[in-house]
Design a protein around this motif. Sequence first.
Motif, PDB file in Angstrom:
ATOM      1  N   ASN A 158       0.816  -1.215   0.000  1.00 14.97           N
ATOM      2  CA  ASN A 158       0.000   0.000   0.000  1.00 14.97           C
ATOM      3  C   ASN A 158       0.850   1.266   0.000  1.00 14.97           C
ATOM      4  OD1 ASN A 158      -2.612  -1.116  -0.098  1.00 14.97           O
ATOM      5  ND2 ASN A 158      -2.611  -1.510   2.097  1.00 14.97           N
ATOM      6  N   ALA A 159       2.103   1.155   0.450  1.00 16.22           N
ATOM      7  CA  ALA A 159       2.986   2.314   0.464  1.00 16.22           C
ATOM      8  C   ALA A 159       3.384   2.746  -0.940  1.00 16.22           C
ATOM      9  CB  ALA A 159       4.243   1.999   1.280  1.00 16.22           C
ATOM     10  N   HIS A 160       3.353   1.807  -1.878  1.00 14.35           N
ATOM     11  CA  HIS A 160       3.848   2.064  -3.241  1.00 14.35           C
ATOM     12  C   HIS A 160       3.122   3.231  -3.900  1.00 14.35           C
ATOM     13  CE1 HIS A 160       4.453   1.385  -7.577  1.00 14.35           C
ATOM     14  NE2 HIS A 160       5.591   0.809  -7.228  1.00 14.35           N
TER      15      HIS A 160
ATOM     16  N   MET B 182     -13.567   6.190   6.881  1.00 11.18           N
ATOM     17  CA  MET B 182     -14.168   6.379   8.189  1.00 11.18           C
ATOM     18  C   MET B 182     -13.914   5.188   9.110  1.00 11.18           C
ATOM     19  SD  MET B 182     -15.417   9.327   8.632  1.00 11.18           S
ATOM     20  CE  MET B 182     -13.911   9.786   7.768  1.00 11.18           C
ATOM     21  N   LEU B 183     -13.877   3.970   8.543  1.00 12.55           N
ATOM     22  CA  LEU B 183     -13.525   2.810   9.361  1.00 12.55           C
ATOM     23  C   LEU B 183     -12.129   2.988   9.944  1.00 12.55           C
ATOM     24  CD1 LEU B 183     -14.841  -0.218   7.228  1.00 12.55           C
ATOM     25  CD2 LEU B 183     -15.800   0.686   9.355  1.00 12.55           C
ATOM     26  N   ARG B 184     -11.204   3.395   9.075  1.00  9.07           N
ATOM     27  CA  ARG B 184      -9.830   3.621   9.525  1.00  9.07           C
ATOM     28  C   ARG B 184      -9.775   4.769  10.528  1.00  9.07           C
ATOM     29  NH1 ARG B 184      -6.075   4.679  11.845  1.00  9.07           N
ATOM     30  NH2 ARG B 184      -3.885   4.856  11.201  1.00  9.07           N
ATOM     31  N   ALA B 185     -10.524   5.813  10.281  1.00  2.97           N
ATOM     32  CA  ALA B 185     -10.508   6.978  11.162  1.00  2.97           C
ATOM     33  C   ALA B 185     -11.052   6.643  12.550  1.00  2.97           C
ATOM     34  CB  ALA B 185     -11.305   8.114  10.535  1.00  2.97           C
ATOM     35  N   LEU B 186     -12.119   5.870  12.605  1.00  2.00           N
ATOM     36  CA  LEU B 186     -12.713   5.531  13.893  1.00  2.00           C
ATOM     37  C   LEU B 186     -11.774   4.667  14.729  1.00  2.00           C
ATOM     38  CD1 LEU B 186     -16.432   4.908  12.868  1.00  2.00           C
ATOM     39  CD2 LEU B 186     -15.499   6.838  14.153  1.00  2.00           C
ATOM     40  N   VAL B 187     -11.064   3.745  14.068  1.00  2.00           N
ATOM     41  CA  VAL B 187     -10.077   2.942  14.792  1.00  2.00           C
ATOM     42  C   VAL B 187      -8.974   3.839  15.332  1.00  2.00           C
ATOM     43  CG1 VAL B 187      -8.317   1.155  14.543  1.00  2.00           C
ATOM     44  CG2 VAL B 187     -10.569   0.827  13.516  1.00  2.00           C
ATOM     45  N   ALA B 188      -8.531   4.791  14.520  1.00  2.49           N
ATOM     46  CA  ALA B 188      -7.497   5.728  14.971  1.00  2.49           C
ATOM     47  C   ALA B 188      -7.991   6.559  16.152  1.00  2.49           C
ATOM     48  CB  ALA B 188      -7.066   6.635  13.828  1.00  2.49           C
ATOM     49  N   CYS B 189      -9.258   6.930  16.132  1.00  2.00           N
ATOM     50  CA  CYS B 189      -9.829   7.677  17.263  1.00  2.00           C
ATOM     51  C   CYS B 189      -9.765   6.841  18.540  1.00  2.00           C
ATOM     52  CB  CYS B 189     -11.269   8.074  16.967  1.00  2.00           C
ATOM     53  SG  CYS B 189     -11.448   9.324  15.681  1.00  2.00           S
ATOM     54  N   GLY B 190     -10.072   5.536  18.396  1.00  3.95           N
ATOM     55  CA  GLY B 190      -9.968   4.646  19.543  1.00  3.95           C
ATOM     56  C   GLY B 190      -8.551   4.582  20.082  1.00  3.95           C
ATOM     57  N   TRP B 191      -7.569   4.504  19.166  1.00  8.18           N
ATOM     58  CA  TRP B 191      -6.170   4.472  19.582  1.00  8.18           C
ATOM     59  C   TRP B 191      -5.766   5.798  20.220  1.00  8.18           C
ATOM     60  CZ3 TRP B 191      -3.415   0.675  20.858  1.00  8.18           C
ATOM     61  CH2 TRP B 191      -3.448  -0.548  20.178  1.00  8.18           C
ATOM     62  N   PHE B 192      -6.276   6.885  19.683  1.00 12.97           N
ATOM     63  CA  PHE B 192      -5.969   8.192  20.271  1.00 12.97           C
ATOM     64  C   PHE B 192      -6.444   8.243  21.718  1.00 12.97           C
ATOM     65  CE2 PHE B 192      -6.628  12.615  21.314  1.00 12.97           C
ATOM     66  CZ  PHE B 192      -5.542  13.265  20.718  1.00 12.97           C
ATOM     67  N   GLY B 193      -7.663   7.753  21.935  1.00 15.24           N
ATOM     68  CA  GLY B 193      -8.187   7.722  23.293  1.00 15.24           C
ATOM     69  C   GLY B 193      -7.374   6.818  24.205  1.00 15.24           C
TER      70      GLY B 193
ATOM     71  N   GLY C 282      -3.038  -7.120  13.579  1.00 12.14           N
ATOM     72  CA  GLY C 282      -4.044  -6.082  13.730  1.00 12.14           C
ATOM     73  C   GLY C 282      -3.492  -4.818  14.353  1.00 12.14           C
ATOM     74  N   TYR C 283      -2.478  -4.969  15.198  1.00 11.21           N
ATOM     75  CA  TYR C 283      -1.867  -3.811  15.854  1.00 11.21           C
ATOM     76  C   TYR C 283      -1.341  -2.808  14.839  1.00 11.21           C
ATOM     77  CZ  TYR C 283       1.257  -1.224  18.999  1.00 11.21           C
ATOM     78  OH  TYR C 283       1.888  -0.233  19.714  1.00 11.21           O
ATOM     79  N   ARG C 284      -0.781  -3.303  13.732  1.00 10.03           N
ATOM     80  CA  ARG C 284      -0.269  -2.419  12.689  1.00 10.03           C
ATOM     81  C   ARG C 284      -1.159  -2.404  11.449  1.00 10.03           C
ATOM     82  NH1 ARG C 284       2.220   1.290  15.224  1.00 10.03           N
ATOM     83  NH2 ARG C 284       4.188   0.717  16.220  1.00 10.03           N
ATOM     84  N   ALA C 285      -2.352  -3.021  11.530  1.00 10.71           N
ATOM     85  CA  ALA C 285      -3.272  -3.018  10.390  1.00 10.71           C
ATOM     86  C   ALA C 285      -3.717  -1.606  10.043  1.00 10.71           C
ATOM     87  CB  ALA C 285      -4.491  -3.891  10.686  1.00 10.71           C
ATOM     88  N   THR C 286      -3.779  -0.748  11.043  1.00 10.71           N
ATOM     89  CA  THR C 286      -4.182   0.637  10.797  1.00 10.71           C
ATOM     90  C   THR C 286      -3.187   1.329   9.875  1.00 10.71           C
ATOM     91  OG1 THR C 286      -3.073   1.178  12.877  1.00 10.71           O
ATOM     92  CG2 THR C 286      -5.444   0.894  12.953  1.00 10.71           C
ATOM     93  N   LEU C 287      -1.910   1.264  10.255  1.00 10.51           N
ATOM     94  CA  LEU C 287      -0.884   1.938   9.459  1.00 10.51           C
ATOM     95  C   LEU C 287      -0.619   1.241   8.132  1.00 10.51           C
ATOM     96  CD1 LEU C 287       1.624   3.083  12.204  1.00 10.51           C
ATOM     97  CD2 LEU C 287       0.516   4.548  10.521  1.00 10.51           C
ATOM     98  N   SER C 288      -0.949  -0.041   8.033  1.00  8.14           N
ATOM     99  CA  SER C 288      -0.782  -0.714   6.741  1.00  8.14           C
ATOM    100  C   SER C 288      -1.751  -0.154   5.706  1.00  8.14           C
ATOM    101  CB  SER C 288      -0.983  -2.227   6.889  1.00  8.14           C
ATOM    102  OG  SER C 288      -2.340  -2.560   7.097  1.00  8.14           O
ATOM    103  N   LEU C 289      -2.821   0.484   6.159  1.00 12.72           N
ATOM    104  CA  LEU C 289      -3.757   1.140   5.241  1.00 12.72           C
ATOM    105  C   LEU C 289      -3.301   2.564   4.927  1.00 12.72           C
ATOM    106  CD1 LEU C 289      -7.335   0.148   6.513  1.00 12.72           C
ATOM    107  CD2 LEU C 289      -5.926  -0.962   4.785  1.00 12.72           C
ATOM    108  N   ASN C 290      -3.007   3.333   5.956  1.00 16.34           N
ATOM    109  CA  ASN C 290      -2.739   4.753   5.715  1.00 16.34           C
ATOM    110  C   ASN C 290      -1.255   5.083   5.586  1.00 16.34           C
ATOM    111  OD1 ASN C 290      -2.710   4.624   8.866  1.00 16.34           O
ATOM    112  ND2 ASN C 290      -1.812   6.613   8.401  1.00 16.34           N
ATOM    113  N   ILE C 291      -0.427   4.067   5.348  1.00 14.61           N
ATOM    114  CA  ILE C 291       0.998   4.337   5.163  1.00 14.61           C
ATOM    115  C   ILE C 291       1.261   5.288   3.993  1.00 14.61           C
ATOM    116  CG2 ILE C 291       1.432   2.321   3.690  1.00 14.61           C
ATOM    117  CD1 ILE C 291       3.721   3.734   6.492  1.00 14.61           C
TER     118      ILE C 291
END
Length: 480
Positions: free
Chosen positions: A91-93, A120-131, A239-248
């Motif tokens: 996905n980084a490519h 939005m799915l990715r954003a909501l997970v990031a919001c959870g991590w932010f919290g 799953g821990y890095r699944a978030t960044l594997s999308l938005n890398i």
Amino acid sequence: MLTPTATTEQGKQPFMAGADPHLYNDDLAPTTPANRTWGTYNYIALWFSMSMEVTTYMLASSLIAGGMNWKQAILTILLGNLIVLIPMLLNAHAGTKYGIPFPVFVRASFGTLGANLPAMLRALVACGWFGIQSWLGGQAIAAMLAVLWPATAHLPAVLWASFLGFWLLNMFVVWRGVESIRFLQSFSAPFMLVMSLTLLFWMLHKAGGVGPMLSAPSRFHTTSSFLHFFFPSLTAKVGYRATLSLNIPDFTRYAKSQDSQIVGQAFGLPVAMTLYSFIGIACTSASETIFGEPVWSPITLLGRFHQPLAALLALVALLVATLNVNIGANVVSPSNDFSNLAPRLISFRTGGLITGFLGLAMMPWKLMSTFGTYIFGWLIGYSGLLGPVAGIMVVDYFVIRGTRLDAASLYRRGGLYEYSRGINPRAIVALVAGVFVALIGLAVPPLRFLYDYAWFVGFFVAGLIYYVLMLRYTPETAHS
């Protein structure tokens, strides 16, 4: 092609003729050559700075708390990192090749409007991590205050005041802007390394040497019982890095070259995560020797120091690390994602503030109540949402399109990625199917094994269904 008509004073991407203002702003625009300043070292530093933080430690330590010995835990961590590195690099490519962030990249597969769903799915997970990160920072402050002033121990008001205070500090950094991330990274990674090694050697001393420190045995007496814990833990690690594997792409769009980001990530991610995880594993294993029970939270462990100087140093280290990773990993992506909803109204800064308030609403204190909730609830649960998105993105970009995108059309309505009124129904069907199969085990006990492999199941099911549905929708058709 989109053609520039003006240049901003800060050197940002100019407004481009033909771009739909509902799909474009300076934060979402392709990066210019002047923006391509990140080399191999920057990506290595990025991963070291984002790995050296409390949740990485707790992910590793939870494996010891769950019954693994240190060798089993290290193997699980290393294998999980090597697996997640694959979708990370794939996905980084596109980010490097086209200079586009994740919410723009995902328009190619989901459509110019449909992209808002995975974003939005990715954003909501990031919001959870932010919290979660804010809650951990608040816990650290409260724990250190209890060491310095014992009268504050076990006072709920102190914990909540510490949490809200740390949350406000995060909001201040967000308000200052994205450049604060690079400033934090410039000193936080080496500082955290020094402090983490200090903790490691302190535990080594208390345990009486390396042998006793790593002597905690595996509590699994059969291969079957070990595998029953191993596979969900591996899924949680991915799953821990699944978030960044999308938005890398949000980061690799600033790369000087493909080689810069590939080499930097291929070295930085597995090495940084495994090294720092070892510290969590070793300290937790030692805690079982020292205290008679595995202490999986470094905050709880530091609270047993009862040494004011050590408490102050640990407080600073934890706060710097948590603040750094919270802004770098949990603000950049959702800010872009929320901006993608209404580019004319929501800037990066506004998106960051939205992230902060949603992070509060997701009640992070419940998500981190136990190591079981952390692994089997939070990490595996959201991996079942993001794995299908990753599968669709990889199949679309590499299999369907052969890495060829029309960057201009990603910012236009009625163009190549319009599909059906801006939505690609094939991607939506594949996403829903992938999520359904990945999470069905929560409701149907005989299918629990599907949930244990949630990220993998979602990735392959959604990717396969998307490929089949797109067989008659070739790149030539999509580009006509």
